[in-house]
Design a protein around this motif. Structure first.
Motif, PDB file in Angstrom:
ATOM      1  N   ILE A  65      79.192  36.099   4.939  1.00  0.00           N
ATOM      2  CA  ILE A  65      78.774  36.831   6.140  1.00  0.00           C
ATOM      3  C   ILE A  65      79.681  36.464   7.309  1.00  0.00           C
ATOM      4  O   ILE A  65      80.179  37.332   8.033  1.00  0.00           O
ATOM      5  CB  ILE A  65      77.305  36.515   6.489  1.00  0.00           C
ATOM      6  CG1 ILE A  65      76.372  36.916   5.352  1.00  0.00           C
ATOM      7  CG2 ILE A  65      76.891  37.224   7.767  1.00  0.00           C
ATOM      8  CD1 ILE A  65      74.958  36.404   5.507  1.00  0.00           C
ATOM      9  N   ALA A  66      79.928  35.163   7.481  1.00  0.00           N
ATOM     10  CA  ALA A  66      80.742  34.705   8.602  1.00  0.00           C
ATOM     11  C   ALA A  66      82.163  35.250   8.497  1.00  0.00           C
ATOM     12  O   ALA A  66      82.768  35.635   9.499  1.00  0.00           O
ATOM     13  CB  ALA A  66      80.750  33.182   8.650  1.00  0.00           C
ATOM     14  N   VAL A 103      78.229  43.378   6.001  1.00  0.00           N
ATOM     15  CA  VAL A 103      78.563  43.313   7.422  1.00  0.00           C
ATOM     16  C   VAL A 103      79.773  44.213   7.633  1.00  0.00           C
ATOM     17  O   VAL A 103      80.781  44.047   6.963  1.00  0.00           O
ATOM     18  CB  VAL A 103      78.906  41.874   7.849  1.00  0.00           C
ATOM     19  CG1 VAL A 103      79.231  41.825   9.334  1.00  0.00           C
ATOM     20  CG2 VAL A 103      77.763  40.941   7.531  1.00  0.00           C
ATOM     21  N   ILE A 139      76.888  32.538   0.491  1.00  0.00           N
ATOM     22  CA  ILE A 139      76.423  33.724   1.217  1.00  0.00           C
ATOM     23  C   ILE A 139      76.749  33.594   2.701  1.00  0.00           C
ATOM     24  O   ILE A 139      77.282  34.515   3.321  1.00  0.00           O
ATOM     25  CB  ILE A 139      74.906  33.922   1.002  1.00  0.00           C
ATOM     26  CG1 ILE A 139      74.636  34.303  -0.448  1.00  0.00           C
ATOM     27  CG2 ILE A 139      74.365  34.974   1.945  1.00  0.00           C
ATOM     28  CD1 ILE A 139      73.170  34.337  -0.801  1.00  0.00           C
ATOM     29  N   ALA A 140      76.453  32.419   3.254  1.00  0.00           N
ATOM     30  CA  ALA A 140      76.709  32.201   4.681  1.00  0.00           C
ATOM     31  C   ALA A 140      78.184  32.398   4.995  1.00  0.00           C
ATOM     32  O   ALA A 140      78.545  33.069   5.963  1.00  0.00           O
ATOM     33  CB  ALA A 140      76.257  30.794   5.074  1.00  0.00           C
ATOM     34  N   LYS A 141      79.036  31.835   4.147  1.00  0.00           N
ATOM     35  CA  LYS A 141      80.463  31.934   4.421  1.00  0.00           C
ATOM     36  C   LYS A 141      80.942  33.380   4.283  1.00  0.00           C
ATOM     37  O   LYS A 141      81.794  33.833   5.045  1.00  0.00           O
ATOM     38  CB  LYS A 141      81.243  31.018   3.480  1.00  0.00           C
ATOM     39  CG  LYS A 141      82.681  30.876   3.902  1.00  0.00           C
ATOM     40  CD  LYS A 141      83.301  29.579   3.437  1.00  0.00           C
ATOM     41  CE  LYS A 141      82.974  28.420   4.357  1.00  0.00           C
ATOM     42  NZ  LYS A 141      83.447  27.147   3.809  1.00  0.00           N
ATOM     43  N   LEU A 149      73.378  41.297   2.197  1.00  0.00           N
ATOM     44  CA  LEU A 149      74.026  41.170   3.507  1.00  0.00           C
ATOM     45  C   LEU A 149      75.405  40.522   3.384  1.00  0.00           C
ATOM     46  O   LEU A 149      76.307  40.820   4.162  1.00  0.00           O
ATOM     47  CB  LEU A 149      73.141  40.344   4.448  1.00  0.00           C
ATOM     48  CG  LEU A 149      73.683  40.108   5.864  1.00  0.00           C
ATOM     49  CD1 LEU A 149      73.840  41.420   6.610  1.00  0.00           C
ATOM     50  CD2 LEU A 149      72.782  39.169   6.640  1.00  0.00           C
ATOM     51  N   CYS A 159      82.237  38.782   9.601  1.00  0.00           N
ATOM     52  CA  CYS A 159      82.064  38.912  11.055  1.00  0.00           C
ATOM     53  C   CYS A 159      83.401  38.835  11.775  1.00  0.00           C
ATOM     54  O   CYS A 159      83.595  39.480  12.800  1.00  0.00           O
ATOM     55  CB  CYS A 159      81.155  37.801  11.587  1.00  0.00           C
ATOM     56  SG  CYS A 159      79.427  38.060  11.234  1.00  0.00           S
ATOM     57  N   GLY A 160      84.324  38.034  11.256  1.00  0.00           N
ATOM     58  CA  GLY A 160      85.582  37.854  11.969  1.00  0.00           C
ATOM     59  C   GLY A 160      86.783  38.440  11.257  1.00  0.00           C
ATOM     60  O   GLY A 160      87.913  38.151  11.632  1.00  0.00           O
ATOM     61  N   GLY A 210      69.592  38.479   1.662  1.00  0.00           N
ATOM     62  CA  GLY A 210      70.855  37.845   2.012  1.00  0.00           C
ATOM     63  C   GLY A 210      71.941  38.121   0.984  1.00  0.00           C
ATOM     64  O   GLY A 210      73.122  38.213   1.327  1.00  0.00           O
TER      65      GLY A 210
END
Lengths: 322, 279
Positions: free
Chosen positions: A164-165, A192, A160-162, A188, A168-169, A185
């Protein structure tokens, strides 16, 4: 979204300053009359007959070609993605969460709760969009990421974190649309974007109302109260600036007229992608950063207003050993 | 039933019983040993201020954003209103919110340090924590220093609803810029690191350390065991379990944490790397 409009050289923004009022999008939270209680929204968002991602994809796009697998472990049926063509825009990459309309379907799709490999498939498709300069469209509809032990073992949190990150970019325009339930999450990780839209009866929350009730009121039957407190209804999300616009639904909810709902999504999507497509990618990324940078409410006194500690009386100072 | 009042052998403000080995530990001794059991190395939780003292060069910590406090954007109220809850936590812990940020030196390397405080509403991440951590990442980027975040949190703060969730994207956006600039980011996981904190910045460090036996997991053990309808195996969601499954680099005992961080800070320092490798 005033940053995007500024980049496009538009002077005025309407509504509450997020999006110009076009393509039937609701952008002014004040104009919304309360039609439903948050709890009714929760129930509508979870309605089994509500149009789900695959139905929406078939209605929005032509020639959808699904792409499978995360190239690592397996293909997660709760995440559906691929390439499709949108009228007037051309090919786009679409990534969606899919829940079922029947119990059998729901079991096959694990109730729309993705495993880590589902998010890794999503990341793979995001990268594909970036590589081939295709805009990315995501459809969010999940109660949350799958919470079982095998998901933990394979790194649910990391996936999940990856995701989202990566979003973002990601160097391509992203439009995220919340179709039904946006669960924490797990939602999410697909949500994004440069523009985030929600259907009028969608919900988006940090925790399910049942979960919040169990923790805060120590009783799952307080879910209705939790739903009111969490401000998870689409109109509240618009007011808080978490979504940029609402896509109107038929009076009885999206399931009463799926064709009309999908039509509304389609016109909103075409307008947004057309708008974002005219912005240089560096500006777009800066605007995306700013969009999230300003979400949140903090209280900070001005530097001069910081209360100065009261000075100790002189006798206490001279009494104190040096 | 014996006569008389039952004798209290260990007054609780002086002694703590170790939950692992049952040893009675004298509190002063425990504090001197950084809240680690002297007999079996059980790691008790360590407060944020003590953690900073443990990690940084003596007297080098300069705190930033000290006056940032939480608003009440949702008008939230459960058993008690959210502002009351905040005030009580502030009075209890002496902190403004669940994170302390500042600039410090570790083994003579300037770093941007952020430490989460579990004693403040379970270390939950709301707008203030999100803002503080984002500012820390932005400062690290502006000063070109490494960033160090010590996590200790139950996850996102429910009382700020979806705004708390958005903090995950906000911090990750800033970390992405840090990553692109080639600056190291260290994530230290302490007991417990769960939910939205693990599912965002805590999982994406260049280097990820965890303390022994720290709870590290995405969903609460109760939710997980309800999902499968059976008890979970022992050691599930502990630091060693996560290490075994490949999501953290090392499990580091508290006594060695500072030196281990310093080793990697020195290894990643640009001057240590001969410039010809990057030209």
């Amino acid at each position: 979204m005033d940053v995007v409009d500024r980049l496009l050289g538009k002077k005025t923004t309407e509504g509450n300053g997020h999006l110009p009022e076009d393509a039937g999008l609701i952008t002014d939270a004040a104009s919304l009359t309360a039609q439903r209680t948050p709890w009714q929204s929760v129930q509508l968002a979870r309605e089994l007959r509500r149009p789900h991602s695959i139905e929406v994809i078939d209605g929005l796009f032509e020639k959808f070609q699904e792409l499978h697998g995360d190239r690592g472990y397996r293909d997660d049926p709760a995440v559906v993605g691929g390439i499709a063509e949108l009228d007037g825009v051309g090919p786009v990459v679409v990534v969606a969460q899919q829940r079922g309309s029947t119990t059998e379907e729901n079991i096959a799709r694990s109730f729309g709760m993705p495993y880590p490999e589902g998010y890794r498939k999503a990341i793979r498709l995001y990268r594909m969009a970036e590589k081939f300069h295709l805009p990315l469209v995501t459809l969010v509809d999940t109660p949350g990421a799958y919470p079982g032990p095998e998901a933990e073992e394979r790194g649910q949190a990391e996936a999940i974190a990856k995701s989202i990150a990566t979003m973002c970019g990601l160097q391509t325009p992203i439009v995220a649309i919340i179709l039904g339930e946006g669960g924490s999450g797990g939602a999410l990780a697909l949500a994004v974007g440069d523009v985030v839209l929600a259907l009028q009866n969608a919900i988006y929350s940090v925790i399910s109302p049942e979960g919040a009730a169990a923790i805060l009121w120590r009783s799952a039957t307080e879910a209705e109260r939790a739903a009111n407190a969490l401000k998870l209804a689409a109109s509240d999300l618009l007011r808080l600036g978490i979504v940029d616009g609402l896509i109107p639904e038929p009076a009885g909810g999206a399931h009463t007229d799926p064709q009309a709902t999908i039509g509304a999504i389609k016109s909103a999507l075409i307008v947004q992608l057309d708008r974002l497509g005219r912005i240089p990618i560096a500006d777009l990324l800066a605007a995306r950063y700013e969009r999230y940078r300003h979400i949140g409410v903090v209280v900070e006194p001005l530097p001069g207003a910081v209360p100065v500690a009261k000075k100790e009386p002189f006798w206490r100072r001279i009494m104190r050993p040096a | 039933m014996p006569f008389g009042r039952q004798r209290k052998e260990f007054p609780s403000h002086l002694w703590t019983q170790c939950p692992t080995c049952g040893e009675m530990l004298f509190n002063k001794q425990l504090v001197r040993n950084h809240n680690v059991c002297t007999k079996c190395d059980h790691h008790f939780r360590l407060g944020a201020r003590e953690r900073i003292e443990l990690l940084v060069d003596k007297g080098s910590f300069t705190e930033h954003d000290t006056e940032l406090t939480s608003g009440d954007p949702l008008g939230f109220s459960d058993q008690k209103p959210y502002p009351v809850r905040i005030q009580q936590s502030q009075a209890k812990s002496g902190e403004k919110d669940a994170a302390i940020c500042g600039t410090a030196m570790i083994d003579e390397n300037a770093v941007e340090l952020a430490v989460m405080d579990f004693d403040f509403m379970g270390g939950s991440m709301g707008s203030v924590v999100g803002e503080k951590l984002t500012r820390a990442a932005e400062r690290a980027l502006a000063n070109r220093t490494p960033l160090l975040i010590v996590s200790s949190s139950g996850g996102a703060r429910m009382q700020e609803g979806t705004l708390s969730l958005m903090q995950m994207a906000k911090i990750l956006g800033a970390l992405h810029r840090l990553d692109e600039a080639g600056l190291p980011y260290f994530s230290i996981l302490t007991d417990p690191t769960t939910g939205g904190v693990l599912a965002s910045f805590a999982s994406l460090g260049d280097i990820i350390f965890a303390e022994p036996n720290a709870l590290v997991g995405f969903s609460g053990a109760r939710v997980t065991s309800e999902t499968i309808g059976e008890k979970l195996p022992k050691g599930f969601q502990r630091a060693e379990f996560v290490l075994e499954h490949g999501f953290i680099d090392q499990v580091v005992p508290r006594a060695q944490l500072r030196d281990r961080i310093a080793y990697f800070l020195n290894a990643f320092r640009p001057s240590a790397r001969d410039l010809r490798w990057s030209l």
